[in-house]
Design an enzyme around this catalytic site. Structure first.
Site, PDB file in Angstrom:
ATOM      1  CG  HIS A 273      -4.589   2.854  -0.249  1.00  0.00           C
ATOM      2  ND1 HIS A 273      -5.569   2.130   0.267  1.00  0.00           N
ATOM      3  CD2 HIS A 273      -3.394   2.963   0.499  1.00  0.00           C
ATOM      4  CE1 HIS A 273      -5.192   1.855   1.634  1.00  0.00           C
ATOM      5  NE2 HIS A 273      -4.138   2.286   1.622  1.00  0.00           N
TER       6      HIS A 273
ATOM      7  CG  HIS B 236       2.098   0.146   3.925  1.00  0.00           C
ATOM      8  ND1 HIS B 236       1.795  -1.118   5.232  1.00  0.00           N
ATOM      9  CD2 HIS B 236       0.880   0.677   4.269  1.00  0.00           C
ATOM     10  CE1 HIS B 236       0.973  -0.852   5.717  1.00  0.00           C
ATOM     11  NE2 HIS B 236      -0.047   0.481   5.180  1.00  0.00           N
TER      12      HIS B 236
ATOM     13  CG  ASP C  56      -2.229  -0.874   1.345  1.00  0.00           C
ATOM     14  OD1 ASP C  56      -2.213  -1.939   0.176  1.00  0.00           O
ATOM     15  OD2 ASP C  56      -3.221  -0.380   1.971  1.00  0.00           O
TER      16      ASP C  56
ATOM     17  CG  HIS D 282      -3.469   7.053   3.896  1.00  0.00           C
ATOM     18  ND1 HIS D 282      -3.959   7.131   4.728  1.00  0.00           N
ATOM     19  CD2 HIS D 282      -3.139   5.719   2.055  1.00  0.00           C
ATOM     20  CE1 HIS D 282      -3.572   5.798   4.356  1.00  0.00           C
ATOM     21  NE2 HIS D 282      -2.734   4.798   3.985  1.00  0.00           N
TER      22      HIS D 282
END
Length: 278
Positions: free
Chosen positions: A149, A243, A98, A153
């Site tokens: 995503h 990540h 991510d 964020h």
């Protein structure tokens, strides 16, 4: 010709790559290279033979001109919870990353995946992707799946419907421009889902994907701890969350170099979803 224009012209078919089966009403998605479904329920165990992947098989073929106008995405059934696991014949797992792409860390992760012939999912943030389009192009070339995503964020549960749509649409536009196709998967930042996110994602042709094992690498707990969390959590159907951006991800870079060969030696097949036909 400017670099952005070059990436815009990369729109093309991903021939037989990460094909994704229709999710349907039972929460089913297809894992690439497998005839069984990936579903929220626990998958079936087994030990299939591992096959090396050839990155050249996934490379994109350029189109002449800009092609026909983009078709509207097929709307999906609105889910009430995200997909958590995959299933299939054998010991299938999926690695997901991510918050990227980040030029400091993402290339190293891609290098390790390429070394072992493994594909993964990257849930990218639009503001990172727009500055690093060449990394999305590389993901396309090497057969990885790119998901949405959001752009900045945010915590979606604090936004209104218009703001959530903007976060999703802007990111999908960047992904299409750099990767060559609009995403078919969405992951809410912080795993904070709400009804609007599920509805808007379905309207845009994106299925919601969560995870089974969280490495919590964002806490920088140490390379060994990340490795232990992946290896101890390994099981058929597991989706691993890591990540490749959002902070110092050097531990994540070092960790995948350790746990990836271990997973493969243990008989796991690291897979990606199959693309849903349009």
């Amino acid at each position: 010709m400017q670099k952005d224009q070059l990436f815009t012209r990369r729109r093309m078919l991903l021939a037989s790559v990460f094909a994704l089966g229709a999710a349907g009403t039972a929460g089913i998605v297809m894992a690439d290279g497998d005839e069984d479904a990936a579903r929220i329920a626990a998958p079936v165990a087994g030990a299939p033979a591992l096959q090396a992947l050839k990155p050249s098989a996934y490379r994109l073929q350029p189109l002449t001109g800009y092609g026909p106008p983009r078709a509207e995405p097929r709307k999906l059934k609105v889910r009430q919870e995200p997909i958590l696991q995959i299933s299939g014949r054998g010991r299938h797992m999926m690695l997901t990353f991510d918050d990227g792409p980040d030029p400091r860390y993402t290339p190293h992760i891609l290098d390790t995946l390429a070394e072992y012939g493994v594909r993964a999912m990257f849930f990218v943030c639009g503001e990172m992707a727009v500055a690093n389009k060449e990394l999305l192009a590389r993901m396309a070339d090497e057969g990885h799946v790119v998901g949405n995503h959001t752009y900045t964020h945010p915590l979606l549960t604090t936004l209104n419907r218009r703001e959530i749509r903007s976060e999703m649409e802007r990111t999908s536009d960047v992904i299409e421009d750099a990767y060559g196709e609009r995403p078919q998967w969405f992951r809410a930042p912080y795993g904070a889902w709400n009804r609007a996110a599920f509805q808007l994602g379905a309207d845009m042709g994106m299925e919601p994907m969560a995870w089974t094992v969280d490495t919590t690498d964002w806490e920088t707990p140490g390379t060994g701890t990340i490795v232990d969390r992946v290896e101890s959590g390994a099981a058929p159907g597991v989706v691993v969350l890591s990540h490749d951006a959002g902070g110092d991800r050097s531990q994540s870079v070092h960790a995948i170099r350790e746990y990836l060969p271990h997973l493969l030696d243990s008989g796991y097949h690291l897979t990606v979803p199959r693309r849903r036909p349009s």
